[in-house]
Enzyme design. Structure first.
Site, mmCIF file in Angstrom:
data_model
loop_
_atom_site.group_PDB
_atom_site.id
_atom_site.type_symbol
_atom_site.label_atom_id
_atom_site.label_comp_id
_atom_site.label_asym_id
_atom_site.label_seq_id
_atom_site.Cartn_x
_atom_site.Cartn_y
_atom_site.Cartn_z
ATOM 1 N N HIS A 75 0.844 -1.203 0.000
ATOM 2 C CA HIS A 75 0.000 0.000 0.000
ATOM 3 C C HIS A 75 0.872 1.244 0.000
ATOM 4 C CE1 HIS A 75 -4.234 -1.495 1.235
ATOM 5 N NE2 HIS A 75 -3.617 -2.413 0.519
ATOM 6 N N TYR A 204 -9.131 5.620 7.769
ATOM 7 C CA TYR A 204 -9.270 5.932 9.201
ATOM 8 C C TYR A 204 -10.276 7.067 9.290
ATOM 9 C CZ TYR A 204 -4.844 3.449 10.199
ATOM 10 O OH TYR A 204 -3.855 2.495 10.341
ATOM 11 N N PRO A 296 -3.796 0.250 18.800
ATOM 12 C CA PRO A 296 -3.576 -0.224 17.421
ATOM 13 C C PRO A 296 -3.767 0.841 16.335
ATOM 14 C CG PRO A 296 -5.608 -1.120 18.312
ATOM 15 C CD PRO A 296 -4.939 -0.426 19.427
ATOM 16 N N LYS A 300 1.262 -0.301 15.063
ATOM 17 C CA LYS A 300 2.647 -0.448 15.519
ATOM 18 C C LYS A 300 2.906 -1.694 16.367
ATOM 19 C CE LYS A 300 4.113 2.855 13.335
ATOM 20 N NZ LYS A 300 4.210 2.129 12.069
ATOM 21 N N TYR A 388 4.373 6.132 10.101
ATOM 22 C CA TYR A 388 3.465 5.040 9.740
ATOM 23 C C TYR A 388 4.215 3.917 9.010
ATOM 24 C CZ TYR A 388 -0.993 2.826 8.537
ATOM 25 O OH TYR A 388 -2.050 1.937 8.438
HETATM 26 P P1 FAS Z 1 1.557 -12.404 21.463
HETATM 27 O O1 FAS Z 1 0.656 -12.024 22.612
HETATM 28 O O2 FAS Z 1 1.030 -12.404 20.081
HETATM 29 O O3 FAS Z 1 2.129 -13.878 21.712
HETATM 30 C C1 FAS Z 1 2.552 -14.276 23.008
HETATM 31 C C2 FAS Z 1 2.401 -15.789 23.066
HETATM 32 O O4 FAS Z 1 2.879 -16.230 24.359
HETATM 33 C C3 FAS Z 1 0.953 -16.239 22.974
HETATM 34 O O5 FAS Z 1 0.822 -17.214 21.970
HETATM 35 C C4 FAS Z 1 0.628 -16.797 24.356
HETATM 36 O O6 FAS Z 1 -0.254 -17.897 24.294
HETATM 37 C C5 FAS Z 1 1.994 -17.210 24.865
HETATM 38 N N1 FAS Z 1 2.113 -17.198 26.327
HETATM 39 C C6 FAS Z 1 1.619 -16.285 27.184
HETATM 40 N N2 FAS Z 1 1.958 -16.620 28.453
HETATM 41 C C7 FAS Z 1 2.691 -17.769 28.379
HETATM 42 C C8 FAS Z 1 3.321 -18.602 29.337
HETATM 43 N N3 FAS Z 1 3.274 -18.307 30.640
HETATM 44 N N4 FAS Z 1 3.974 -19.710 28.911
HETATM 45 C C9 FAS Z 1 4.052 -19.991 27.573
HETATM 46 N N5 FAS Z 1 3.466 -19.237 26.611
HETATM 47 C C10 FAS Z 1 2.800 -18.136 27.026
HETATM 48 N N6 FAS Z 1 -1.148 -4.852 16.490
HETATM 49 C C11 FAS Z 1 -1.201 -4.153 15.335
HETATM 50 O O7 FAS Z 1 -0.149 -3.741 14.827
HETATM 51 N N7 FAS Z 1 -2.423 -3.916 14.720
HETATM 52 C C12 FAS Z 1 -3.602 -4.393 15.248
HETATM 53 O O8 FAS Z 1 -4.672 -4.178 14.692
HETATM 54 C C13 FAS Z 1 -3.587 -5.133 16.445
HETATM 55 N N8 FAS Z 1 -4.753 -5.636 16.985
HETATM 56 C C14 FAS Z 1 -4.683 -6.336 18.170
HETATM 57 C C15 FAS Z 1 -5.846 -6.875 18.769
HETATM 58 C C16 FAS Z 1 -5.781 -7.583 19.984
HETATM 59 C C17 FAS Z 1 -7.048 -8.137 20.611
HETATM 60 C C18 FAS Z 1 -4.537 -7.752 20.622
HETATM 61 C C19 FAS Z 1 -4.451 -8.474 21.964
HETATM 62 C C20 FAS Z 1 -3.384 -7.225 20.040
HETATM 63 C C21 FAS Z 1 -3.444 -6.529 18.812
HETATM 64 N N9 FAS Z 1 -2.294 -6.021 18.194
HETATM 65 C C22 FAS Z 1 -2.323 -5.334 17.030
HETATM 66 C C23 FAS Z 1 -1.016 -6.225 18.790
HETATM 67 C C24 FAS Z 1 -0.569 -7.610 18.453
HETATM 68 O O9 FAS Z 1 -0.543 -7.757 17.068
HETATM 69 C C25 FAS Z 1 0.766 -7.806 19.113
HETATM 70 O O10 FAS Z 1 1.622 -6.691 18.900
HETATM 71 C C26 FAS Z 1 1.469 -9.061 18.652
HETATM 72 O O11 FAS Z 1 0.602 -10.141 18.868
HETATM 73 C C27 FAS Z 1 2.766 -9.184 19.461
HETATM 74 O O12 FAS Z 1 3.260 -10.453 19.267
HETATM 75 P P2 FAS Z 1 3.981 -11.213 20.479
HETATM 76 O O13 FAS Z 1 4.937 -10.282 21.142
HETATM 77 O O14 FAS Z 1 4.452 -12.490 19.908
HETATM 78 O O15 FAS Z 1 2.833 -11.471 21.577
HETATM 79 C C1 PHB Z 2 -6.002 -4.213 10.714
HETATM 80 O O1 PHB Z 2 -6.107 -4.409 9.488
HETATM 81 O O2 PHB Z 2 -6.330 -5.071 11.572
HETATM 82 C C2 PHB Z 2 -5.464 -2.883 11.196
HETATM 83 C C3 PHB Z 2 -4.928 -2.004 10.267
HETATM 84 C C4 PHB Z 2 -4.430 -0.782 10.709
HETATM 85 C C5 PHB Z 2 -4.482 -0.465 12.057
HETATM 86 C C6 PHB Z 2 -5.024 -1.363 12.986
HETATM 87 C C7 PHB Z 2 -5.515 -2.579 12.553
HETATM 88 O O3 PHB Z 2 -4.007 0.734 12.482
#
Ligand code: FAS
Ligand code: PHB
Length: 393
Positions: A75, A204, A296, A300, A388
């Site tokens: 994009h 957005y 989000p 980032k 961004y």
């Molecule tokens: P994660 O949380 O993805 O992974 C951590 C892993 O550790 C999990 O699989 C968990 O099961 C495991 N774990 C936890 N405790 C443990 C333990 N005690 N023992 C063993 N394993 C354990 N980011 C964006 O950029 N855009 C978005 O739109 C966006 N939407 C999101 C929506 C939600 C609901 C959430 C919660 C996050 C969102 N994020 C978004 C952020 C998300 O993408 C995170 O930045 C990303 O998952 C980070 O990855 P990890 O650091 O691997 O953590």
């Molecule tokens: C998404 O596609 O899930 C998304 C994209 C941009 C954002 C947050 C979430 O800033």
């Protein structure tokens, strides 16, 4: 108790842990990933959708970029809608030709698991009661339970990639750990639908009724969000109510052209800014959501995990392959410098685009001035664009 040893134990099999495991294994550094959920559970999470250049390069470097390059969408810009207008931020034109890749975190995680399997990577699922021991000694170890048996892994280093609710950050003593948090008074209700995206690029929307975001995963899979009060529950929102509210927050022509359909996923995520310092304690290194959370809005979260992993891989490979610890010693400071800049940008973009329940008339006028300035200044748009697409690693 069953014992083994390795060079790096990685707690957490999400994108952070898997990407580091893949990079280390390709560099000949032995590692074990401990994940508490099943693989299906991890792959069932619907999260991020936008990858910075740095993440894309790291995936390619890890030998995991093929499907992303084939199915991902580059994009060159996105739109901001407000007061019925639809203004475009030209990323490529404002950020020295840099772009972003639209490719879902679910697919990133799927690709990483496939690559780990192809290399015979060691990933233990459904572990319980992970505990980190002797972090300030030269013989740290991890214990965990698996199906009723207790296991011990002796390791040179331990990486906490276990997300916000993991055990690793909590293993740093309270008198050492400094936590910074800002909780926003609203959440995002997200819907995934098997419908064509509302537009070719992300939209957005800042609206008196609240923020909205039109995103996508591919030409047949759309991702939408609307700002909702923290008291709302996803089950309180029918698909019809969601589509009606989303359309009310978008320019008329976008709303009228939108194809709606049944939601295949519907969840509410709270928004917070959070940083834990330091990101190292003895043999333990924190990475990704274990150390920081961003709202989000600026896309980032997942991308900050990538820069952590880039710095950490650099330090670990210097240690094991070149006997040089300078990069490891500087990991926490270097990672946090980029984390805080992303926290600032995510906070600014959230403040720019959301309705704050306690906003005063002056706050509202300042928010509108911020938007008017943004669209009257090439410098302001260039600043947004460079953040961004991702600040340099
Ligand atoms: P994660 O949380 O993805 O992974 C951590 C892993 O550790 C999990 O699989 C968990 O099961 C495991 N774990 C936890 N405790 C443990 C333990 N005690 N023992 C063993 N394993 C354990 N980011 C964006 O950029 N855009 C978005 O739109 C966006 N939407 C999101 C929506 C939600 C609901 C959430 C919660 C996050 C969102 N994020 C978004 C952020 C998300 O993408 C995170 O930045 C990303 O998952 C980070 O990855 P990890 O650091 O691997 O953590
Ligand atoms: C998404 O596609 O899930 C998304 C994209 C941009 C954002 C947050 C979430 O800033």
């Amino acid at each position: 108790m069953q014992s083994q040893s390795t060079q790096v134990v990685i707690v957490g099999g999400g994108p952070s842990g898997l990407l580091l495991s893949q990079l280390l294994h390709r560099a000949g550094i032995d590692n074990v990933v401990l994940e508490r959920q099943t693989r299906d559970y991890v792959l069932g999470r619907i999260r991020a959708g936008v990858l910075e250049n740095g993440f894309v390069d790291l995936m390619r470097r890890a030998g995991v970029g093929e499907r992303m390059d084939r199915d991902g969408h580059e994009h060159h810009g996105f739109h901001i809608a407000y007061q019925g207008r639809l203004d475009r931020i030209d990323l490529a034109g404002s950020a020295d030709g840099q772009t972003v890749m639209v490719y879902g975190q679910t697919e990133v995680t799927r690709d990483l698991y496939a690559a780990r399997d192809a290399m015979g990577g060691k990933i233990v699922h459904e572990v319980a009661d992970v505990a980190l021991h002797d972090l300030k000694t030269d013989r740290p170890y991890v214990t965990y339970d698996l199906h009723g048996d207790t296991h011990r892994i002796d390791s040179t280093f331990i990486v906490g990639a276990d997300g916000f609710h993991g055990v690793s950050r909590k293993s740093i003593p309270a008198d050492v750990l400094r936590e910074y948090e800002k909780v926003y008074p609203f959440g995002w209700l997200g819907v995934l639908s098997e419908t064509p995206p509302a537009a070719a690029e992300l939209i957005y929307a800042q609206h008196d009724r609240g923020f909205a975001l039109c995103s996508m995963r591919n030409a047949k899979l759309s991702r939408y969000y609307i700002q909702v009060p923290l008291t709302d529950r996803a089950e309180d929102w029918s698909d019809e109510a969601f589509w009606e509210e989303l359309k009310r927050r978008l320019p008329v022509d976008v709303a009228e052209g939108m194809q709606t359909g049944p939601s295949i996923e519907k969840t509410i995520a709270p928004l917070r800014s959070f940083v834990a310092e330091p990101m190292r304690y003895g043999a333990l290194f924190l990475a990704g959501d274990a150390a920081h959370i961003v709202p989000p809005t600026g896309a980032k979260g997942l991308n900050l995990a990538a820069s952590d992993i880039h710095y950490l891989f650099e330090g670990l490979s210097d240690h094991f392959l070149r006997g040089d610890d300078e990069a490891l010693e500087g990991y926490s400071e270097k990672a946090l410098a980029r984390v805080w800049k992303a926290e600032r940008f995510s906070w600014w973009m959230t403040s720019l685009l959301h309705q704050f329940p306690d906003a005063s008339p002056a706050d509202l006028r300042l928010q509108q001035a911020d938007l008017e300035y943004l669209f009257s200044s090439d410098a302001a748009q260039a600043s947004l664009a460079e953040n961004y697409v991702g600040l340099p690693y």
